[in-house]
Design an enzyme around this catalytic site. Structure first.
Site, PDB file in Angstrom:
ATOM      1  N   ASP A  90       0.852  -1.191   0.000  1.00 17.53           N
ATOM      2  CA  ASP A  90       0.000   0.000   0.000  1.00 17.53           C
ATOM      3  C   ASP A  90       0.889   1.243   0.000  1.00 17.53           C
ATOM      4  OD1 ASP A  90      -2.160   1.894   0.597  1.00 17.53           O
ATOM      5  OD2 ASP A  90      -3.351   0.133   1.060  1.00 17.53           O
ATOM      6  N   HIS A 110       2.091   1.855  -3.262  1.00 21.87           N
ATOM      7  CA  HIS A 110       1.230   2.879  -3.859  1.00 21.87           C
ATOM      8  C   HIS A 110       1.838   4.273  -3.823  1.00 21.87           C
ATOM      9  CE1 HIS A 110      -2.562   0.140  -3.143  1.00 21.87           C
ATOM     10  NE2 HIS A 110      -1.626  -0.433  -3.873  1.00 21.87           N
TER      11      HIS A 110
END
Ligand SMILES: *[C@@H]1O[C@H](CO)[C@@H](O)[C@H](O)[C@H]1NC(C)=O
Ligand SMILES: *[C@@H]1O[C@H](CO)[C@@H](O)[C@H](O)[C@H]1NC(C)=O
Ligand SMILES: *[C@@H]1O[C@H](CO)[C@@H](O)[C@H](O)[C@H]1NC(C)=O
Ligand SMILES: *[C@@H]1O[C@H](CO)[C@@H](O)[C@H](O)[C@H]1NC(C)=O
Ligand SMILES: *[C@@H]1O[C@H](CO)[C@@H](O)[C@H](O)[C@H]1NC(C)=O
Ligand SMILES: *[C@@H]1O[C@H](CO)[C@@H](O)[C@H](O)[C@H]1NC(C)=O
Ligand SMILES: *[C@@H]1O[C@H](CO)[C@@H](O)[C@H](O)[C@H]1NC(C)=O
Ligand SMILES: *[C@@H]1O[C@H](CO)[C@@H](O)[C@H](O)[C@H]1NC(C)=O
Length: 386
Positions: A211, A234
């Protein structure tokens, strides 16, 4: 006279040496569970009126869950050279949302070449936060809450069940030579999440995860991110902001000399539409960044609404201003490498792009899509397509 000199020498030696609390003296054996021993060692160290050091030597250990709570009477260090393993089953982390939690401490140092292994594989399979709004929160590897003037260095955080690190209510805390490691497919394993904290520094660190590499939640102020390598994951994210109505602003952020590799965003500012109150995201500066195969290298998204959890009817009320992207180079995995989609209610103010050299598919320069923003284009940067 000689005795006095010796006494003085001894006194200064004692003063310079931190008192040691080696967990082996608390009945710990290799591969054993250190929960109780570590709690005792911490309690003894914390009441020491001179600087103290808790030592966890090279070896493997098990740890159920622990709270390191202050305030302590003097500066305190935890030196970890061992590999500390969490319970596999998320249910066994004593129902806590953080496996290793530090709270209300001034002058903490967490150091050593050791690893905190969250053994998250089983938890990742149970994670259904993408489909279930009220999903059960799994344990993060670390929580730092109301910790001041502290340093975390050299430590590795591996395979956390949820976020690796949560920084909340802290002042003057730094992470350096910090390592986060978990695979691209591990859900919600943000590397370092910051909220309601000032003077946070993350330097010389490497963060691979599933993430956000680093995410800055509301109330993050005076944050410096320097020489950090991210990927997979991310990317570096301001936000998401505006999901809740009691949020503080994000101000004074510098991200410099970082590399993002194979991440699905690069530098992102994301805010939810339709929130109740007005808050700010301002003085956000991104400089000297290398992108390698990044899908959305530069992105402001004020219509952030994953899994349709919100209404896009009313525009975001977060005012974004004074943002600079300078000397951003490398490769984009998409043609439209720059997205600046600001709020139709409160347009972005003073966004500057300069020295942007991002290429798609080897050769062509990326294009930019913009809404509700008139970026100031400095030297060498794509102009918004309208
Ligand atoms: C940390 O700093 C804040 C703000 O300066 C202060 O209110 C708080 O008491 C400090 N906490 C500790 C544990 O020293
Ligand atoms: C970690 O540090 C200790 C103490 O300095 C050393 O003995 C050990 O070899 C180091 N381990 C690794 C994996 O570097
Ligand atoms: C999510 O997982 C939990 C626990 O595994 C389960 O009780 C719940 O029904 C699941 N919810 C959804 C929407 O899948
Ligand atoms: C921040 O914390 C570090 C580590 O304890 C300390 O050396 C430094 O003086 C602190 N800085 C400020 C501005 O208080
Ligand atoms: C940048 O960080 C890397 C670790 O990722 C480290 O090896 C290198 O020395 C750092 N550079 C500087 C100037 O500190
Ligand atoms: C900048 O980043 C590069 C590549 O990661 C690293 O080698 C260098 O040490 C960094 N310099 C500083 C001053 O952090
Ligand atoms: C580029 O990134 C994508 C994921 O965003 C990945 O699937 C692909 O393998 C990467 N390409 C290279 C050459 O690493
Ligand atoms: C990428 O470039 C290659 C040749 O360099 C070309 O054959 C291909 O069609 C390009 N792909 C896209 C999506 O533009």
């Amino acid at each position: 006279m000689a005795t006095l000199a010796l006494l003085l020498l001894l006194a200064s030696y004692v003063k310079a040496q931190a008192s040691l609390f080696d967990i082996r003296k608390y009945g710990v054996v290799p591969n054993g569970d250190i929960t109780m021993a570590l709690q005792k060692a911490w309690r003894d160290a914390c009441v020491s009126t001179t600087p103290s050091k808790v030592v966890i030597p090279s070896n493997k250990y098990k740890l159920r869950q622990i709270d390191f709570m202050g305030p302590c009477k003097a500066p305190i260090e935890i030196l970890v050279n061992g590999i500390i393993k969490a319970p596999k089953n998320p249910f066994d982390v004593s129902g806590q949302n953080q496996w290793v939690r530090f709270g209300y401490i001034n002058f903490l140092t967490l150091s050593g070449n050791g690893t905190f292994h969250g053994r998250g594989k089983m938890a990742w399979k149970q994670n259904n936060c993408s489909t279930n709004k009220n999903c059960k929160k799994l344990a993060m590897n670390f929580g730092f809450g109301f910790v001041n003037n502290s340093v975390i260095h050299d430590i590795t955080s591996k395979d956390s069940k949820y976020f690796h690190v949560n920084v909340f209510g802290c002042k003057n805390i730094s992470f350096t030579n910090f390592r986060v490691s978990s695979p691209a497919y591990s859900p919600n394993t943000d590397g370092i999440h910051i909220g309601k904290s000032t003077q946070v520094k993350i330097t010389n660190s490497k963060i691979d995860t599933g993430d956000d590499c680093i995410s800055l939640g509301d109330g993050s102020k005076e944050v410096t991110i320097l020489n950090v390598t991210c990927g997979p994951g991310h990317g570096i994210s301001v936000g998401s902001l505006g999901k809740y109505s009691n949020e503080d602003s994000v101000e004074d952020v510098i991200v410099k000399n970082c590399t993002l590799k194979n991440t699905n965003n690069g530098l992102r500012i994301k805010t939810w539409p339709g929130t109740a109150i007005i808050s700010l995201a301002s003085d956000l500066h991104f400089e000297d960044i290398t992108m390698i195969n990044v899908s959305n290298p530069i992105i402001i998204d004020q219509e952030y609404c994953p899994w349709n959890q919100c209404s896009k009817q009313s525009p975001s009320k977060i005012k974004i201003s004074k943002v600079t992207f300078k000397n951003i180079r490398g490769t984009s995995a998409t043609q439209e490498g720059i997205t600046l989609v600001c709020s139709s209610g409160i347009p972005c103010e003073t966004v500057e792009l300069s020295d942007i050299n991002l290429r798609f598919n080897g050769t062509t320069l990326v294009t930019a899509k913009c809404a509700n923003v008139k970026p100031k284009i400095g030297r060498k940067a794509p102009i918004c397509a309208t």
